[in-house]
Design an enzyme around this catalytic site. Structure first.
Site, PDB file in Angstrom:
ATOM      1  N   HIS A  13      -8.153   8.191 -10.365  1.00 53.86           N
ATOM      2  CA  HIS A  13      -7.503   6.863 -10.193  1.00 53.86           C
ATOM      3  C   HIS A  13      -7.128   6.717  -8.722  1.00 53.86           C
ATOM      4  O   HIS A  13      -6.171   7.335  -8.257  1.00 53.86           O
ATOM      5  CB  HIS A  13      -6.244   6.768 -11.069  1.00 53.86           C
ATOM      6  CG  HIS A  13      -5.532   5.448 -10.954  1.00 53.86           C
ATOM      7  ND1 HIS A  13      -5.025   4.797 -12.046  1.00 53.86           N
ATOM      8  CD2 HIS A  13      -5.237   4.658  -9.901  1.00 53.86           C
ATOM      9  CE1 HIS A  13      -4.447   3.668 -11.665  1.00 53.86           C
ATOM     10  NE2 HIS A  13      -4.555   3.567 -10.346  1.00 53.86           N
ATOM     11  N   HIS A  15      -6.973   3.921  -5.188  1.00 50.41           N
ATOM     12  CA  HIS A  15      -7.114   2.612  -4.535  1.00 50.41           C
ATOM     13  C   HIS A  15      -7.647   2.813  -3.126  1.00 50.41           C
ATOM     14  O   HIS A  15      -6.997   3.482  -2.310  1.00 50.41           O
ATOM     15  CB  HIS A  15      -5.760   1.900  -4.462  1.00 50.41           C
ATOM     16  CG  HIS A  15      -5.200   1.583  -5.807  1.00 50.41           C
ATOM     17  ND1 HIS A  15      -5.451   0.402  -6.463  1.00 50.41           N
ATOM     18  CD2 HIS A  15      -4.419   2.320  -6.643  1.00 50.41           C
ATOM     19  CE1 HIS A  15      -4.845   0.409  -7.648  1.00 50.41           C
ATOM     20  NE2 HIS A  15      -4.210   1.567  -7.779  1.00 50.41           N
ATOM     21  N   LYS A  99     -11.270  -1.488 -16.314  1.00 46.92           N
ATOM     22  CA  LYS A  99      -9.818  -1.379 -16.146  1.00 46.92           C
ATOM     23  C   LYS A  99      -9.103  -2.555 -16.775  1.00 46.92           C
ATOM     24  O   LYS A  99      -9.430  -3.711 -16.509  1.00 46.92           O
ATOM     25  CB  LYS A  99      -9.493  -1.333 -14.645  1.00 46.92           C
ATOM     26  CG  LYS A  99      -8.019  -1.432 -14.312  1.00 46.92           C
ATOM     27  CD  LYS A  99      -7.313  -0.110 -14.424  1.00 46.92           C
ATOM     28  CE  LYS A  99      -5.824  -0.266 -14.151  1.00 46.92           C
ATOM     29  NZ  LYS A  99      -5.250   0.842 -13.428  1.00 46.92           N
ATOM     30  N   HIS A 136      -3.583   0.202 -17.419  1.00 44.38           N
ATOM     31  CA  HIS A 136      -2.262   0.207 -16.785  1.00 44.38           C
ATOM     32  C   HIS A 136      -1.295  -0.077 -17.917  1.00 44.38           C
ATOM     33  O   HIS A 136      -1.209  -1.201 -18.414  1.00 44.38           O
ATOM     34  CB  HIS A 136      -2.179  -0.867 -15.688  1.00 44.38           C
ATOM     35  CG  HIS A 136      -0.838  -0.873 -15.018  1.00 44.38           C
ATOM     36  ND1 HIS A 136      -0.648  -0.431 -13.730  1.00 44.38           N
ATOM     37  CD2 HIS A 136       0.393  -1.210 -15.472  1.00 44.38           C
ATOM     38  CE1 HIS A 136       0.640  -0.514 -13.414  1.00 44.38           C
ATOM     39  NE2 HIS A 136       1.289  -0.984 -14.457  1.00 44.38           N
ATOM     40  N   HIS A 174      -1.632   6.894 -14.997  1.00 46.00           N
ATOM     41  CA  HIS A 174      -0.329   7.158 -14.363  1.00 46.00           C
ATOM     42  C   HIS A 174       0.832   7.147 -15.359  1.00 46.00           C
ATOM     43  O   HIS A 174       1.760   6.354 -15.253  1.00 46.00           O
ATOM     44  CB  HIS A 174      -0.057   6.230 -13.179  1.00 46.00           C
ATOM     45  CG  HIS A 174      -0.430   4.783 -13.396  1.00 46.00           C
ATOM     46  ND1 HIS A 174       0.006   4.046 -14.459  1.00 46.00           N
ATOM     47  CD2 HIS A 174      -1.194   3.955 -12.649  1.00 46.00           C
ATOM     48  CE1 HIS A 174      -0.482   2.827 -14.350  1.00 46.00           C
ATOM     49  NE2 HIS A 174      -1.205   2.739 -13.270  1.00 46.00           N
ATOM     50  N   ASP A 247      -3.507   7.719  -8.042  1.00 44.46           N
ATOM     51  CA  ASP A 247      -2.997   6.360  -7.808  1.00 44.46           C
ATOM     52  C   ASP A 247      -2.553   6.207  -6.356  1.00 44.46           C
ATOM     53  O   ASP A 247      -1.626   5.456  -6.066  1.00 44.46           O
ATOM     54  CB  ASP A 247      -1.856   6.007  -8.776  1.00 44.46           C
ATOM     55  CG  ASP A 247      -1.645   4.497  -8.872  1.00 44.46           C
ATOM     56  OD1 ASP A 247      -2.487   3.733  -8.375  1.00 44.46           O
ATOM     57  OD2 ASP A 247      -0.617   4.094  -9.449  1.00 44.46           O
TER      58      ASP A 247
HETATM   59  O1  DOR Z   1       2.147   1.522  -7.416  1.00 45.58           O
HETATM   60  C1  DOR Z   1       1.117   0.935  -7.684  1.00 45.58           C
HETATM   61  N1  DOR Z   1       0.317   0.430  -6.724  1.00 45.58           N
HETATM   62  N2  DOR Z   1       0.806   0.774  -8.962  1.00 45.58           N
HETATM   63  C2  DOR Z   1      -0.236   0.018  -9.338  1.00 45.58           C
HETATM   64  O2  DOR Z   1      -0.458  -0.106 -10.508  1.00 45.58           O
HETATM   65  C3  DOR Z   1      -1.055  -0.701  -8.339  1.00 45.58           C
HETATM   66  C4  DOR Z   1      -0.978  -0.053  -7.038  1.00 45.58           C
HETATM   67  C5  DOR Z   1      -1.522  -0.915  -5.926  1.00 45.58           C
HETATM   68  O3  DOR Z   1      -2.631  -1.458  -6.077  1.00 45.58           O
HETATM   69  O4  DOR Z   1      -0.871  -1.037  -4.893  1.00 45.58           O
HETATM   70 ZN    ZN Z   2      -3.277   2.190  -9.484  1.00 50.66          ZN
END
Ligand code: DOR
Ligand code: ZN
Length: 346
Positions: A13, A15, A99, A136, A174, A247
């Site tokens: 997971h 970003h 997702k 999520h 998460h 995450d």
């Molecule tokens: O803390 C987080 N940041 N939780 C999420 O679900 C999304 C993520 C983000 O994209 O910044």
């Molecule tokens: Zn995330």
């Protein structure tokens, strides 16, 4: 034990964002990880197979030449998602998961799902072809307390979806509560949970006591200490239902250090060192490989990586930059709040 070698880990997971941020953070993950499940919450989101193919090309272009890193692409489920497009993108090997963001749950989730009946045909197709759903797991209703949103999601959304679409393979991402750990543990092989590095380290006191710490704010928000302990026990147990999904969610500092700060902790550069510390403190270094390198591929039906990563403990505290540079503004790394003596041997 002062040294440990594990199969090269994967991040289930992650970003990576787009544009300048992608260029800044993609190489950080590729230094230690062989593959990562790439979150699709861009603006606009990665919805179709064509969006995913274009995004994968941008990710590969952001890496130094000859970097061995495989982005595992994910489609963002909307009420308009076409089951046939999903099936095609899965059949070519491009897309590894879909997702589910409940609309409004977190960063860039406004295109997410409001009416679960509208996505039933996609979920049924996914069950048929064995494509996992990443969720999520938080409800978004204004009247539900933010600390209860995960537990409420299990009861009112996750469990009903699983009962109504048997065979759908689901990853509760998460997990931040004992409720989440207990739920996943009670299910069969078609259910798994990911745990982040930061939720193994901080509880809600770290976020709020002695002043609000924007770099500890993430979603789902960190919970009380008893929940953190349940997460650490699940991660270090070796139980195949649980694996690493960092995450890691970078935002420029100005977006976090703000009167209305964004959610996300940036942990990609030093996650493996932090995990070695956490696992060692539990006397569980022997299960780090299960958590970071083996359980994830088993669930996703992929081979374990054939290259390795070695971590070494020395007398010198590990040092990492406080921030990394990005053309959108500096991005602060997650601070565990304790010295770490584990280093990655490059
Ligand atoms: O803390 C987080 N940041 N939780 C999420 O679900 C999304 C993520 C983000 O994209 O910044
Ligand atoms: Zn995330």
């Amino acid at each position: 034990m002062n040294q440990i070698t594990i199969p090269r880990p994967d991040d289930w997971h992650l970003h990576l964002r787009d544009g300048a941020m992608l260029n800044a953070v993609a190489p950080q993950t590729a230094r230690h990880f062989a593959r990562a499940i790439i979150m699709p919450n861009l603006v606009p989101p990665v919805v179709t197979g064509a969006d995913a193919a274009a995004y994968r090309d941008r990710i590969l272009a952001a890496l130094p030449q000859d970097t061995a890193f495989e982005p595992l692409m994910v489609l963002y489920l909307t009420e308009q998602t076409d089951p046939e497009d999903v099936a095609r993108a899965h059949a070519t090997g491009l897309v590894r998961a879909v997702k589910l963001y409940p609309a409004g749950a977190t960063t860039n989730s406004s295109s997410g799902v409001r009416d679960f009946d509208k996505v039933r045909p996609v979920l049924e197709k996914m069950a048929e072809i064995g494509l996992p759903l990443c969720v999520h797991g938080e409800v978004t209703s204004a009247e539900v307390d933010i600390f209860d949103r995960e537990a409420r999601f299990i009861e009112t959304v996750l469990d009903p979806i699983r009962r109504s679409i048997p065979g759908l393979r689901v990853i509760m991402e998460h997990i931040t509560t004992k409720d989440g750990v207990d739920y996943v543990m009670a299910q069969g092989d078609d259910m798994a949970g990911t745990l982040t590095t930061h939720h193994l380290i901080i509880n809600r006191n770290h976020l709020l006591v002695g002043g609000i710490k924007p770099h500890y704010y993430c979603l789902p928000v960190a919970k009380r200490e008893s929940h953190r302990r349940a997460l650490v026990e699940a991660a270090t147990s070796g139980n195949p239902h649980f694996f690493l999904g960092t995450d890691s969610a970078p935002h420029p500092d100005h977006a976090k250090e703000s009167a209305c700060g964004c959610a996300g902790c940036f942990t990609a550069p030093h996650t493996m060192q932090l995990l070695a510390h956490v696992f060692e403190a539990e006397g569980a270094l022997g299960t780090l490989s299960k958590f970071a390198s083996e359980n994830g591929p088993a669930f996703y039906k992929l081979p374990v990586n054939d290259t390795t990563l070695t971590l070494e403990k020395t007398d010198t505290p590990a040092r990492w930059p406080e921030k990394i540079d990005c053309a959108d503004g500096p991005v602060t790394l997650f601070d565990p709040g304790f010295p770490v003596y584990w280093h990655v041997k490059d």
